[in-house]
Enzyme design. Structure first.
Site, PDB file in Angstrom:
ATOM      1  CB  CYS A 118      40.670-108.983 114.464  1.00  0.00           C
ATOM      2  SG  CYS A 118      39.267-107.936 114.878  1.00  0.00           S
ATOM      3  CG  HIS A 251      43.834-108.794 117.334  1.00  0.00           C
ATOM      4  ND1 HIS A 251      43.800-107.589 116.667  1.00  0.00           N
ATOM      5  CD2 HIS A 251      42.552-109.020 117.747  1.00  0.00           C
ATOM      6  CE1 HIS A 251      42.575-107.113 116.682  1.00  0.00           C
ATOM      7  NE2 HIS A 251      41.790-107.967 117.329  1.00  0.00           N
ATOM      8  CG  ASN A 281      39.971-104.957 118.242  1.00  0.00           C
ATOM      9  OD1 ASN A 281      40.621-104.880 117.203  1.00  0.00           O
ATOM     10  ND2 ASN A 281      39.285-106.039 118.574  1.00  0.00           N
TER      11      ASN A 281
HETATM   12  C1  LIG Z   1      33.620-107.747 126.026  1.00  0.00           C
HETATM   13  C2  LIG Z   1      34.296-108.031 127.362  1.00  0.00           C
HETATM   14  C3  LIG Z   1      35.217-106.881 127.717  1.00  0.00           C
HETATM   15  C4  LIG Z   1      33.213-108.136 128.421  1.00  0.00           C
HETATM   16  O1  LIG Z   1      33.810-108.423 129.649  1.00  0.00           O
HETATM   17  P1  LIG Z   1      33.183-109.535 130.578  1.00  0.00           P
HETATM   18  O2  LIG Z   1      33.973-109.553 131.815  1.00  0.00           O
HETATM   19  O3  LIG Z   1      33.076-110.793 129.776  1.00  0.00           O
HETATM   20  O4  LIG Z   1      31.778-108.916 130.887  1.00  0.00           O
HETATM   21  P2  LIG Z   1      30.323-109.521 130.639  1.00  0.00           P
HETATM   22  O5  LIG Z   1      30.012-109.569 129.173  1.00  0.00           O
HETATM   23  O6  LIG Z   1      30.181-110.768 131.444  1.00  0.00           O
HETATM   24  O7  LIG Z   1      29.442-108.394 131.283  1.00  0.00           O
HETATM   25  C5  LIG Z   1      29.534-108.132 132.674  1.00  0.00           C
HETATM   26  C6  LIG Z   1      28.578-106.980 132.993  1.00  0.00           C
HETATM   27  O8  LIG Z   1      29.117-105.760 132.456  1.00  0.00           O
HETATM   28  C7  LIG Z   1      28.114-105.094 131.703  1.00  0.00           C
HETATM   29  N1  LIG Z   1      28.746-104.319 130.647  1.00  0.00           N
HETATM   30  C8  LIG Z   1      29.032-104.694 129.370  1.00  0.00           C
HETATM   31  N2  LIG Z   1      29.638-103.682 128.724  1.00  0.00           N
HETATM   32  C9  LIG Z   1      29.734-102.673 129.605  1.00  0.00           C
HETATM   33  C10 LIG Z   1      30.265-101.374 129.529  1.00  0.00           C
HETATM   34  N3  LIG Z   1      30.835-100.892 128.412  1.00  0.00           N
HETATM   35  N4  LIG Z   1      30.223-100.602 130.633  1.00  0.00           N
HETATM   36  C11 LIG Z   1      29.663-101.042 131.778  1.00  0.00           C
HETATM   37  N5  LIG Z   1      29.140-102.253 131.906  1.00  0.00           N
HETATM   38  C12 LIG Z   1      29.171-103.064 130.826  1.00  0.00           C
HETATM   39  C13 LIG Z   1      27.226-106.215 131.190  1.00  0.00           C
HETATM   40  O9  LIG Z   1      25.941-105.721 130.862  1.00  0.00           O
HETATM   41  C14 LIG Z   1      27.196-107.142 132.380  1.00  0.00           C
HETATM   42  O10 LIG Z   1      26.269-106.649 133.301  1.00  0.00           O
HETATM   43  P3  LIG Z   1      25.327-107.652 134.150  1.00  0.00           P
HETATM   44  O11 LIG Z   1      26.280-108.480 134.951  1.00  0.00           O
HETATM   45  O12 LIG Z   1      24.489-106.722 134.947  1.00  0.00           O
HETATM   46  O13 LIG Z   1      24.575-108.432 133.127  1.00  0.00           O
HETATM   47  C15 LIG Z   1      35.099-109.360 127.305  1.00  0.00           C
HETATM   48  O14 LIG Z   1      34.231-110.456 127.229  1.00  0.00           O
HETATM   49  C16 LIG Z   1      36.047-109.396 126.159  1.00  0.00           C
HETATM   50  O15 LIG Z   1      36.945-108.597 126.074  1.00  0.00           O
HETATM   51  N6  LIG Z   1      35.890-110.357 125.223  1.00  0.00           N
HETATM   52  C17 LIG Z   1      36.691-110.441 124.054  1.00  0.00           C
HETATM   53  C18 LIG Z   1      36.184-109.434 123.086  1.00  0.00           C
HETATM   54  C19 LIG Z   1      37.138-109.139 121.991  1.00  0.00           C
HETATM   55  O16 LIG Z   1      38.285-108.915 122.240  1.00  0.00           O
HETATM   56  N7  LIG Z   1      36.637-109.120 120.772  1.00  0.00           N
HETATM   57  C20 LIG Z   1      37.374-108.824 119.609  1.00  0.00           C
HETATM   58  C21 LIG Z   1      38.214-110.003 119.251  1.00  0.00           C
HETATM   59  S1  LIG Z   1      38.887-109.763 117.684  1.00  0.00           S
END
Ligand SMILES: CC(C)(COP(=O)(O)OP(=O)(O)OC[C@H]1O[C@@H](n2cnc3c(N)ncnc32)[C@H](O)[C@@H]1OP(=O)(O)O)[C@@H](O)C(=O)NCCC(=O)NCCS
Length: 324
Positions: A118, A251, A281
């Protein structure tokens, strides 16, 4: 020493739009639960564009390149450098840049791919800037393009809802006027495990896991801290203050990352370009697509100071500060 000035830009998104609701309905058929509310609240993403089966990164890249060349008012044969940033190349080899070169009808320009996930477009832009400053190229096409849908595990709701396909491009030309003022690129390979697609093809067989895997929370934290630091460094090196920046084009991974970053830097929201709601993304394509969107709708104008920032797998990150 000449400057490298952006003289044109273009963008291309495959026509098929998949809304959060449509994606949630599709995942539900495989007993995978998600919702528009979850995706919107955690990421700001409302929809993504997904390439049809058989559509390749070089095809998306060529569409964006043609637009950028038309915008710059130059023909493909004027190019002496073509760089494509991608993690989803058409082939193992030749490079996607060579395929784009052939599709554009250019012969003779140096053409190669940059792999920085990215951060790829920012890496490619800084590379092209260095070629032009060194006198090794005069007119460069820099593209970020991805068919990321092909490396997603569509049974993994924590990643498959986040990404989309697309391509963005700029044309850079040697100029006496100010252009790219400063760039900084960084990587920390020891963090590779937080975001990777660690598969390969060996003896004709896929080895390892070819799908994107991510520790979302670790990526989130590292993205905000590394980009904030990088923004301060490039501004200090260029002798400008953060307040001088007219537009920030970060980004487009998650609107919460963008908002945290903006607040950390004291950047007013109205100076930050956001397309992640519409595009999701698109990895290396995200920054040039957002830049092109803001140029075309008249927000980014000639003379503006623009900070472009990439961050992603590797772990990689970087910034380019440009006078448009
Ligand atoms: C991926 C992201 C959105 C997850 O959000 P978060 O608030 O960290 O959520 P978590 O990973 O803690 O998950 C929270 C809950 O949501 C659930 N969950 C994950 N994806 C889900 C989805 N698409 N729909 C519903 N629930 C989902 C998880 O299973 C978890 O459930 P649990 O509490 O029962 O275990 C976030 O961490 C993020 O955006 N990170 C950066 C990722 C990124 O930008 N990557 C590319 C960079 S180049």
């Amino acid at each position: 020493m000449p400057n490298a000035k952006i003289i044109g830009s273009g963008g291309y998104l495959p026509p098929r739009v998949v809304t959060n609701d449509a994606l949630a309905a599709d995942l539900a058929t495989r007993q995978i639960e998600t919702s528009d509310a979850w995706i919107t609240e955690r990421t700001g993403i409302r929809q993504r564009h997904i390439a049809d089966p058989g559509v390749t990164t070089s095809q998306l890249a060529t569409h964006a390149a043609r637009q950028a060349l038309a915008d710059a008012g130059i023909e493909a044969d004027a190019l002496d450098l073509i760089i494509v940033a991608t993690s989803t190349p058409d082939f193992i080899f030749p490079s996607t840049a060579c395929l784009v070169q052939a599709q554009l009808g250019n012969k003779g320009a140096a053409a190669f791919d940059v792999q920085a996930v990215c951060s790829g477009f920012v890496y490619a832009l800084a590379t092209a800037d260095s070629f032009i400053r060194a006198g090794r190229a005069t007119t460069a096409l820099v593209i970020g393009a991805e068919v990321f849908s092909g490396i997603l595990d569509w049974n993994d709701r924590s990643t498959c809802v986040l990404f989309g396909d697309g391509a963005g491009a700029v044309v850079l030309q040697a100029s006496d006027e100010p252009g790219i003022l400063e760039a900084q690129l960084n990587a920390d390979g020891s963090q590779m495990k937080i975001l990777h697609a660690a598969g390969n093809v060996v003896h004709g067989k896929v080895t390892g896991d070819p799908f994107l895997r991510m520790d979302g929370q670790a990526v989130f934290k590292l993205a905000v801290t590394s980009l904030a630091e990088s923004a301060k460094t490039v501004c200090a090196r260029a002798g400008v203050s953060l307040q001088d920046i007219d537009w920030m084009v970060p980004h487009q991974a998650n609107v919460r990352i963008i908002n945290f970053l903006g607040r950390k830097l004291g950047m007013p929201e109205e100076k930050v370009v956001v397309t992640v709601d519409q595009h999701a993304n698109t990895s290396a394509a995200s920054v040039p697509l957002a830049f092109d969107a803001a140029r075309r709708d008249g927000r980014i104008k000639s003379g503006d100071l623009v900070l472009m920032q990439g961050v992603g797998g590797g772990f990689t990150w970087g910034s380019v500060l440009a006078r448009i």
